[in-house]
Enzyme design. Structure first.
Site, mmCIF file in Angstrom:
data_model
loop_
_atom_site.group_PDB
_atom_site.id
_atom_site.type_symbol
_atom_site.label_atom_id
_atom_site.label_comp_id
_atom_site.label_asym_id
_atom_site.label_seq_id
_atom_site.Cartn_x
_atom_site.Cartn_y
_atom_site.Cartn_z
ATOM 1 N N ASP A 15 -1.483 3.622 -3.876
ATOM 2 C CA ASP A 15 -0.033 3.543 -4.040
ATOM 3 C C ASP A 15 0.415 4.217 -5.330
ATOM 4 O OD1 ASP A 15 2.393 2.835 -3.004
ATOM 5 O OD2 ASP A 15 2.111 0.683 -3.159
ATOM 6 N N LYS A 50 2.144 -0.453 -10.101
ATOM 7 C CA LYS A 50 2.213 1.006 -9.892
ATOM 8 C C LYS A 50 3.660 1.498 -9.964
ATOM 9 C CE LYS A 50 4.032 0.896 -5.668
ATOM 10 N NZ LYS A 50 5.192 1.687 -5.138
ATOM 11 N N THR A 83 3.330 7.203 -5.425
ATOM 12 C CA THR A 83 4.630 7.021 -6.061
ATOM 13 C C THR A 83 4.790 7.806 -7.365
ATOM 14 O OG1 THR A 83 3.789 4.976 -7.028
ATOM 15 C CG2 THR A 83 5.101 4.777 -5.050
ATOM 16 N N SER A 136 2.955 3.965 1.124
ATOM 17 C CA SER A 136 3.721 4.232 2.350
ATOM 18 C C SER A 136 5.177 4.507 2.018
ATOM 19 C CB SER A 136 3.645 3.033 3.296
ATOM 20 O OG SER A 136 4.126 1.860 2.656
ATOM 21 N N GLY A 193 0.810 -1.210 0.000
ATOM 22 C CA GLY A 193 0.000 0.000 0.000
ATOM 23 C C GLY A 193 0.841 1.257 0.000
#
Length: 317
Positions: free
Chosen positions: A235, A182, A239, A132, A130
């Site tokens: 996510d 992702k 990113t 983070s 996820g």
């Protein structure tokens, strides 16, 4: 006791967060010199500068010393996961094994959970993924992650803290692919920004890249709503918009024509290569992923990649 195999930034951050919530944590580091320094300083400045390790985090050089507890978190690069399990017979599956990596294994084209299950049949295998950044988790900033596994309620409770909120799903493939793919789109987004193509181009690329993620995930049995959650869209947003992301920074270097630090792990490069193979086998169109793979391997120049993407036949959204 919770064991964490891997004292990189993410493994260390999880150790800090869980220890602050009162858990006993045993953290394994690959390098004996790093173990000595961490024991002496109660810090891991090589991976996570400026963060103190709580007293209930013990540092270990032997993998067997962190096994046999309530759960074992495997915090290492995706491409190292299978080899680590092959080399560590001490990890016998008495406790749940939780992958804390994102990607697709280049040899088997499997995600982390499938890699674990192939080597430890019968174990409860899970993935924690996820939006983070390790520094945020370690500082106690509010963070939400997805835990994907079957019957994950006990693990969800164990890994949640006052600042780390864990959601759970049984859609393992969706969570795995969201976290893996992702990174590929983050490389593309970084390339757009590094090349000076603007935020409008980045927004378009993120949107069309997300469509590619969903296409492949659904073809492999995932649910589209999983990709719309933390492990996919959440996510992806993080990113593709932050220079804290290694994949985004790598893309920026590509866009600027600069050499990126080869010592930094960029999971999206291997994932792009694996995703291209998966997509070809399934007959799925993934033009952005294909261009990232071609750019990262040097098979195409940036201007040619842009031209090819922008000249594709017009279609309905």
């Amino acid at each position: 006791m919770i064991g964490i195999a891997g004292a990189g930034a993410f493994g260390t951050a999880l150790a800090v967060a869980l220890a602050k919530a009162g858990r006993e944590v045993r953290l394994w580091a690959r390098d004996a010199g790093q173990v000595d320094v961490m024991r002496q300083t109660a810090r891991n400045d090589a991976a996570l500068p400026g963060v103190a390790l709580p007293k209930n985090v013990s540092i270990h050089a032997e993998i067997g010393e962190i096994c046999g507890g309530d759960a074992l978190l495997l915090a290492m690069p995706m491409q190292a996961l299978g080899g680590a399990l092959d080399g560590w017979p001490q990890i016998d599956g008495r406790q749940p094994l939780v992958a804390c990596c994102k990607g697709v294994d280049l040899t088997t084209l499997r995600g982390p959970v499938a890699v674990i299950e192939a080597r430890r049949p019968g174990v409860q295998a899970a993935i924690l993924t996820g939006p983070s950044f390790a520094a945020d988790i370690a500082r106690g900033l509010p963070t939400a992650l997805t835990l994907a596994t079957k019957d994950g309620a006990a693990l969800q409770e164990m890994l949640s803290t006052p600042t780390l909120r864990i959601y759970r799903t049984d859609d393992v493939i969706g969570a795995e692919l969201g976290g893996a793919l992702k990174n590929v789109i983050a490389i593309a987004a970084g390339t757009v920004i590094g090349a000076g193509l603007g935020d409008s181009a980045r927004a378009a690329l993120m949107t069309r890249g997300y469509a590619e993620m969903v296409r492949l995930a659904e073809a492999l049995g995932a649910r589209a709503e999983t990709l719309a959650g933390l492990s996919g869209l959440g996510d992806l947003v993080l990113t593709c918009t932050s220079s804290q992301s290694r994949n985004f920074r790598f893309g920026c270097a590509l866009g600027k024509g600069e050499v990126f630090d080869p010592k930094v792990t960029v999971e999206g490069v291997a994932t792009a290569r694996a995703a291209v193979k998966l997509a070809a086998g399934l007959g799925i169109d993934m033009p952005i992923t294909g261009m990232v793979d071609a750019l990262a391997s040097g098979r195409i120049a940036l201007n040619d990649a842009i031209g090819q993407l922008m000249s594709r036949p017009l279609k309905q959204e």
